[in-house]
Scaffold this active site. Structure first.
Site, short mmCIF file in Angstrom:
data_model
loop_
_atom_site.label_atom_id
_atom_site.label_comp_id
_atom_site.label_asym_id
_atom_site.label_seq_id
_atom_site.Cartn_x
_atom_site.Cartn_y
_atom_site.Cartn_z
N VAL A 18 24.35 -18.10 7.45
CA VAL A 18 24.72 -17.41 6.28
C VAL A 18 23.31 -17.20 5.52
CG1 VAL A 18 25.92 -17.42 4.02
CG2 VAL A 18 27.01 -18.09 6.18
N VAL A 37 21.33 -5.29 -11.45
CA VAL A 37 21.05 -6.42 -11.98
C VAL A 37 20.42 -5.91 -13.59
CG1 VAL A 37 19.61 -8.51 -12.48
CG2 VAL A 37 20.75 -7.90 -10.18
N GLY A 136 35.56 -15.61 3.66
CA GLY A 136 34.30 -14.72 3.90
C GLY A 136 34.03 -13.76 3.26
N LYS A 207 40.49 -24.07 1.38
CA LYS A 207 40.77 -22.79 0.80
C LYS A 207 42.03 -22.61 0.05
CE LYS A 207 37.87 -21.00 4.77
NZ LYS A 207 38.32 -20.34 5.87
#
Lengths: 429, 429
Positions: A18, A37, A136, A207
């Site tokens: 990741v 941003v 995910g 989860k």
């Protein structure tokens, strides 16, 4: 974007599957990210244990550092994609205490030590985002935390572990036994060498704890989650499910009723035409019921470096936007004081599959045992055998403790040879 | 929540189906909302044209006012659920100019005059939220706007209009003609007395414009959207689709390619096992493809007062939290300068259904016409008739202008009796 905006400095902790993709996307999409941003985003460094290990070409070697503390202390946003409890926990707390925003994909840490992190974030007025920790790439944390913030979530059902979903899928389509499929999955790299966290349901339970905490506005830790994996599911269970128009899925279930909150993970019978039944292989799906919104479903890739990095990047944009332009994401919302029910108090439906002697009066004896515990029978299905009969009784909603007592009695009566399996049921045929 | 937090004053403009439910939930869930916002939320008033019209019992009569301007000027958050262009537009602009946050469900206004509203919001540093404007209760605006903010969305396919989905569903399952189904839908209240906005595709086109603007970070207005409704879809089209393993759905399509952005609404052939094919009746679903996240799908109720109110309330919590605790949601992100392509430049696949004379050499003649325009043939299916043959040619990806030229030639050759229909195709069989 104001031309004078100072860059937002992003530290990435961890450079595995990741982390590598997060770094790649941060660098490749720098100008897009800056536009979203409202300020430039700048990779301040990547913490790894060993800076000399060979890395993917996307990783700039001169950004690697083994001094995590110095990196955290010089960054506005800390992205934790190391996994594991320590040093992730200490570094996240250090970042939050400094008022830095934290983005993490660490479900184990959140499910076990989440309270401490949420409190540190609130105390410092810092952002703590974790979309990637559940399912995910699927946006599920933000919808539950924000989109449904004006609604009352009553139930969540999720297929949130790709390994077990793949194993159950293969058992169903190929008629194979659990052991054979797991061995093949390990060979193909779909299951870990030690698959316990997946097949034991612990990954799904973490989860479930995170989703339940968000949905019900109170802290639910992994120890509050009843957890039953798929290791006991047999080819016979699957065949019986198929025969009754259902499939077996490992579901994460979180329910809110007047009695309290029930959070659990277990193999579950689901009608073949239920939206969750069609979730194949490594895909994940989360089904949400809310009082006003009704039924919602979120579907997508539940794992993998690139999809997970998408979720991490979305969080980075949100928290970096707050750093550049002011503001803050939602605080932990844990005002609800609902009882977290033990599994014995859970209410659901059951399919009890057993072998009974092939003689008159057996069904009456079995039915009497169910009735004596107040467990209503919805349907009975007989499958003839040699000298015995297979019997599947499906129940109405019943309390887990009543069902357990029923099964105990079934095991000690001579009207039953053997109780083969007890599976919980969700959804209507 | 700090005990001294001043209440956030919420004005509701409009008290129809959605407005009534928004008011009911605001009042019923006041204490939950206060906990999530970090300050009390207070209904400052409800603007209606006629305060004497009888209302649902959930609506406090003393909160009704016909003085919209005074109400807007005394509120922190303005919730616009009137619909229509004026006075909604003027009131929203007035609220934004004062720095109030606006929550709107008004897709027509956003798709037509969105640019003006986004600019006013940015100029004032005010929040403009509109989750309820697309796909009712389904969280899709926030995921595309925020969760995928670090990814690159390449394609959106949506079933975003319940009326047309219901009509096509009924035509498919009952084998009925368009006119008969629409008449029945009107009788049942599923279609408006004047169903043009739905069956003409305009409602879906407005939603497509909004989603495309968010996904591709640039302004796409309703005039940029090619729009073809379902009024020309025949029972024969549906039967032919069924025979080839497909269903017809009215899809909103938004694509980004190197050439630019294509946004369109049209009846579309979709494989029967595609996730969008199973979306029934009044449900909506939006399928999103992003470079890193891969395929995502969002599913739920696309209309109705209560589900839509859930989306409005989620937005109210977000903007009220900013009012109480500081900060602001994402600005309009319109830095991309991609070309919005005309329909003639769109690339997709087609199924051309026609009647041809039943004699040798016809297929060769037809194939030559396709080839002369560079349109590749993927498959040919013949259905024998009396003295003629039915022919369905499915193409590879081709440019709309090339396909149009092909069809023009087909209509003028004696190798074709009649071109019955041209339908676009999405997804792989």
């Amino acid at each position: 974007m104001s031309p004078t905006s100072a860059p937002v400095k992003i530290a990435v902790l961890g450079c595995g599957t990741v982390g590598t993709q997060v770094v790649r996307l941060l660098l490749e999409q720098a100008s897009d990210l800056a536009a979203r941003v409202g300020a430039p985003v700048e990779l301040s460094g990547i913490y790894v244990r060993d800076t000399t290990t060979p890395r993917d070409a996307a990783v700039p070697v001169d950004a690697l550092t083994s001094d995590a503390q110095a990196l955290v202390d010089s960054s506005d946003v800390v992205v934790e994609v190391m996994g594991g409890i320590e040093p992730a926990r200490t570094l996240i707390l250090r970042a939050l205490e400094r008022g830095s925003a934290v983005v993490t994909a660490n479900k184990a840490l959140l499910a076990q030590g989440g309270a401490e992190l949420y409190e540190a974030a609130d105390a410092a007025g810092a952002d703590l985002y974790y979309e990637a920790a559940v399912a995910g790439a699927i946006p599920i944390v933000r919808p539950v935390r924000e989109s449904l913030a004006g609604d009352r979530v009553t139930r969540i059902l999720g297929v949130v572990n790709g390994t077990t979903n793949y194993v159950l899928d293969e058992m169903t389509t190929k008629g194979l036994d659990y052991d054979a499929v797991v061995a093949e999955a390990q060979r193909l790299g779909y299951a870990e060498a030690d698959p316990t966290a997946d097949v034991g349901g612990h990954d799904a339970a973490a989860k479930a704890a995170i989703l339940a905490s968000l949905a019900f506005h109170q802290r639910v830790g992994i120890d509050d989650v009843y957890c039953e994996g798929i290791t006991a599911v047999t080819a016979d269970d699957i065949a019986a499910a198929t025969e009754t128009g259902r499939v077996i899925k490992l579901l994460a279930v979180a329910e809110q009723t007047d009695a309290g909150v029930s959070v659990r993970v277990h193999p579950t019978l689901v009608p073949r035409d239920h939206p969750l039944a069609g979730v194949r292989g490594a895909f994940n799906a989360v089904f949400v019921e809310a009082e006003a919104a009704g039924e919602l479903m979120f579907y997508g890739q539940g794992a993998g470096g690139v999809p997970t990095a998408s979720a991490v990047l979305g969080d980075i944009v949100s928290v970096a936007r707050h750093k550049a332009g002011g503001g803050k994401g939602p605080r932990e919302s844990n005002y609800a004081r609902l009882e977290v029910l033990p599994m014995s108090a859970a209410m659901t439906r059951y399919a009890v599959r057993m072998s009974v002697p092939d003689r008159p009066g057996v069904l009456a004896a079995v039915a009497t045992i169910f009735a004596s515990h107040g467990v209503g029978i919805e349907s009975v299905r007989q499958m003839p055998g040699k000298g015995h009969a297979g019997l599947i009784l499906s129940t109405h909603r019943a309390r887990e403790s009543a069902l357990s007592a029923t099964v105990e009695d079934l095991r000690s009566t001579d009207a039953v040879n053997e109780v083969w399996s007890v599976l919980r049921i969700e959804g209507e045929l």
